[in-house]
Scaffold this active site. Structure first.
Site, PDB file in Angstrom:
ATOM      1  N   ASP A  30      22.530  55.720  55.778  1.00 41.75           N
ATOM      2  CA  ASP A  30      21.455  55.825  54.787  1.00 41.75           C
ATOM      3  C   ASP A  30      20.610  54.548  54.825  1.00 41.75           C
ATOM      4  OD1 ASP A  30      20.084  56.927  52.610  1.00 41.75           O
ATOM      5  OD2 ASP A  30      21.435  55.999  51.137  1.00 41.75           O
ATOM      6  N   ASP A  87      14.821  53.438  58.296  1.00 39.02           N
ATOM      7  CA  ASP A  87      13.847  53.335  57.204  1.00 39.02           C
ATOM      8  C   ASP A  87      12.808  52.283  57.567  1.00 39.02           C
ATOM      9  OD1 ASP A  87      12.372  53.021  54.946  1.00 39.02           O
ATOM     10  OD2 ASP A  87      14.074  52.777  53.575  1.00 39.02           O
ATOM     11  N   HIS A 121      14.619  55.570  43.548  1.00 38.74           N
ATOM     12  CA  HIS A 121      16.043  55.226  43.523  1.00 38.74           C
ATOM     13  C   HIS A 121      16.494  54.702  42.155  1.00 38.74           C
ATOM     14  CE1 HIS A 121      15.308  54.938  47.979  1.00 38.74           C
ATOM     15  NE2 HIS A 121      16.354  55.720  47.920  1.00 38.74           N
ATOM     16  N   HIS A 144      14.795  61.529  48.893  1.00 39.93           N
ATOM     17  CA  HIS A 144      15.650  60.440  48.397  1.00 39.93           C
ATOM     18  C   HIS A 144      15.490  60.355  46.881  1.00 39.93           C
ATOM     19  CE1 HIS A 144      16.938  58.185  52.075  1.00 39.93           C
ATOM     20  NE2 HIS A 144      16.182  59.153  52.574  1.00 39.93           N
ATOM     21  N   ILE A 161      21.844  61.988  46.686  1.00 39.84           N
ATOM     22  CA  ILE A 161      22.364  61.746  45.335  1.00 39.84           C
ATOM     23  C   ILE A 161      23.401  60.634  45.398  1.00 39.84           C
ATOM     24  CG2 ILE A 161      23.658  62.765  43.414  1.00 39.84           C
ATOM     25  CD1 ILE A 161      22.416  65.488  44.254  1.00 39.84           C
ATOM     26  N   SER A 211      23.162  57.731  42.457  1.00 39.74           N
ATOM     27  CA  SER A 211      23.274  57.181  41.097  1.00 39.74           C
ATOM     28  C   SER A 211      24.077  58.081  40.165  1.00 39.74           C
ATOM     29  CB  SER A 211      21.877  56.946  40.514  1.00 39.74           C
ATOM     30  OG  SER A 211      21.176  56.026  41.306  1.00 39.74           O
TER      31      SER A 211
HETATM   32  P1  13P Z   1      19.517  58.097  43.616  1.00 45.21           P
HETATM   33  O1  13P Z   1      19.477  56.647  43.252  1.00 45.21           O
HETATM   34  O2  13P Z   1      18.507  58.890  42.837  1.00 45.21           O
HETATM   35  O3  13P Z   1      20.882  58.677  43.521  1.00 45.21           O
HETATM   36  O4  13P Z   1      19.065  58.213  45.160  1.00 45.21           O
HETATM   37  C1  13P Z   1      19.994  57.997  46.187  1.00 45.21           C
HETATM   38  C2  13P Z   1      19.343  57.882  47.507  1.00 45.21           C
HETATM   39  O5  13P Z   1      18.197  58.196  47.724  1.00 45.21           O
HETATM   40  C3  13P Z   1      20.173  57.385  48.614  1.00 45.21           C
HETATM   41  O6  13P Z   1      19.428  57.187  49.766  1.00 45.21           O
HETATM   42  O1  G3H Z   2      19.239  54.708  48.295  1.00 46.06           O
HETATM   43  C1  G3H Z   2      20.136  53.906  48.203  1.00 46.06           C
HETATM   44  C2  G3H Z   2      21.505  54.297  47.855  1.00 46.06           C
HETATM   45  O2  G3H Z   2      21.615  54.634  46.498  1.00 46.06           O
HETATM   46  C3  G3H Z   2      22.463  53.237  48.288  1.00 46.06           C
HETATM   47  O3  G3H Z   2      22.457  52.178  47.414  1.00 46.06           O
HETATM   48  O4  G3H Z   2      22.161  50.129  48.779  1.00 46.06           O
HETATM   49  O5  G3H Z   2      23.306  50.047  46.544  1.00 46.06           O
HETATM   50  O6  G3H Z   2      24.431  51.114  48.520  1.00 46.06           O
HETATM   51  P1  G3H Z   2      23.128  50.764  47.836  1.00 46.06           P
HETATM   52 ZN    ZN Z   3      17.420  56.610  49.466  1.00 44.59          ZN
END
Ligand code: 13P
Ligand code: G3H
Ligand code: ZN
Length: 320
Positions: A83, A105, A179, A222, A266, A268
């Site tokens: 990710d 990204d 995010h 995202h 998903i 958060s």
């Molecule tokens: P959320 O913060 O809305 O869960 O998004 C997660 C995300 O986009 C991970 O790449």
């Molecule tokens: O989009 C980002 C994800 O929620 C991952 O978050 O970088 O805190 O692991 P993180």
């Molecule tokens: Zn993301």
């Protein structure tokens, strides 16, 4: 079955009018909660690992946890995805290290530099049987490793050139999601008849124009947590302080899943379920100190939350 790429999943999802859930994993309980729900609901799934997750848990631990899930969930296809890959080197490390899908990204770069780095990742990934997600447009949001202070919507007039010059297999676009747990400020929202804050609608016009220009091409969203208010309340009722946490309404994600959106990210929501549950546990049992006792209900609540997403939001239950 072994780990798979998302190619066949996305084709079926596109044609079937549903989306695959892409859930972020950081430890064993999160992997278990997600995959147990997917196994029971016969849902294909993408388990995704961020740069922050690799720094926290270590690449090898995460790969082995996902491989354990593959053994424990023999009936469902599972993708292991990077990710928000920040650069070629991180993508290469994941391609060489057992991932079946990576995101590069390049959205913080100029259009030309984004094309350049994305094409480089695609060349390496495709030579190794791995698929690639690119991103155009930026998401506003508060997130450790992927913070963009100000978001900008994807420009549909750029998508054909980006996809044809890079060769990406899927494309993340910005249509108003972001995010974290604070996606919208209260002053951006309207109040409905029940006194609930309703955020501004996602830009379905942009999504439809992108899809018109890229027929049959899988789109990714995202920042798609809905920030369930029950869990926000659980956090706040048990010593937390998360005022004005607001997410994307689930009905809008369901609509997006019926269109060209094949992957919905998903993270958060899982964090909220885990944190709310653990806070409540400690509030109710101040004498307990065995991690298994508080991680067990946290894992169970992640599982039920994921089940709800699969069945009621993504529409991918029974599609494995
Ligand atoms: P959320 O913060 O809305 O869960 O998004 C997660 C995300 O986009 C991970 O790449
Ligand atoms: O989009 C980002 C994800 O929620 C991952 O978050 O970088 O805190 O692991 P993180
Ligand atoms: Zn993301």
């Amino acid at each position: 079955m072994p780990l798979v790429t998302s190619a066949e999943m996305f084709k079926k999802a596109y044609d079937g009018g549903y989306a695959i859930g892409a859930f972020n994993v950081n430890n064993m309980e999160i992997v278990q909660g997600i995959t147990e729900a997917c196994q029971e609901e016969k849902a294909p799934v993408i388990l995704q690992v961020s740069k922050g997750a690799r720094a926290y848990a270590n690449h090898n631990y995460l790969v082995k946890l996902v491989e354990a899930a593959v053994i424990c969930c023999p009936d469902i296809p599972i993708v292991l995805h990077l990710d928000h890959g920040p650069d070629f080197e991180t993508c290469k490390a994941c391609i060489d290290g057992g991932f079946t899908s990576v995101m590069i990204d390049g959205s913080a770069h100029s259009f030309e530099e984004n094309i350049e780095v994305t094409r480089k990742v695609v060349e390496y990934a495709h030579a190794h049987g791995v698929v690639v997600e690119g991103e155009l447009g930026t998401l506003a949001g508060i997130e450790d490793e992927v913070s963009h202070a100000v978001g900008s919507y994807t420009r549909p007039e750029e998508v054909e050139e980006f996809v044809s010059k890079t060769g990406v297999d899927s494309l993340a676009i910005a249509i108003g999601t972001s995010h974290g747990a604070y996606k919208f400020k209260p002053e951006q929202c309207t109040v409905n008849e029940n006194g609930i804050l309703v955020p501004p609608p996602l830009r379905f016009d942009i999504l439809k124009e992108v899809s018109r220009r890229l027929p049959g091409f899988p789109i990714v969203l995202h920042g798609s947590s809905s920030v369930p208010q029950d869990y926000v309340k659980m956090v706040n009722d048990n010593g937390g302080k998360m005022p004005n946490a607001i997410g994307v309404p689930e009905e809008q994600l369901r609509e997006a899943a019926k269109l060209s959106v094949c992957k919905i990210n998903i993270d958060s929501d899982l964090r909220l379920a885990m944190t709310g549950t653990i806070r409540k546990f400690f509030n109710e049992h101040p004498d307990k100190f065995d991690p298994r006792e508080y991680l067990k209900p946290a894992r169970a609540n992640i599982k039920e939350l994921v089940r709800h997403k699969l069945v009621d939001v993504l529409g991918c239950a029974g599609k494995a």
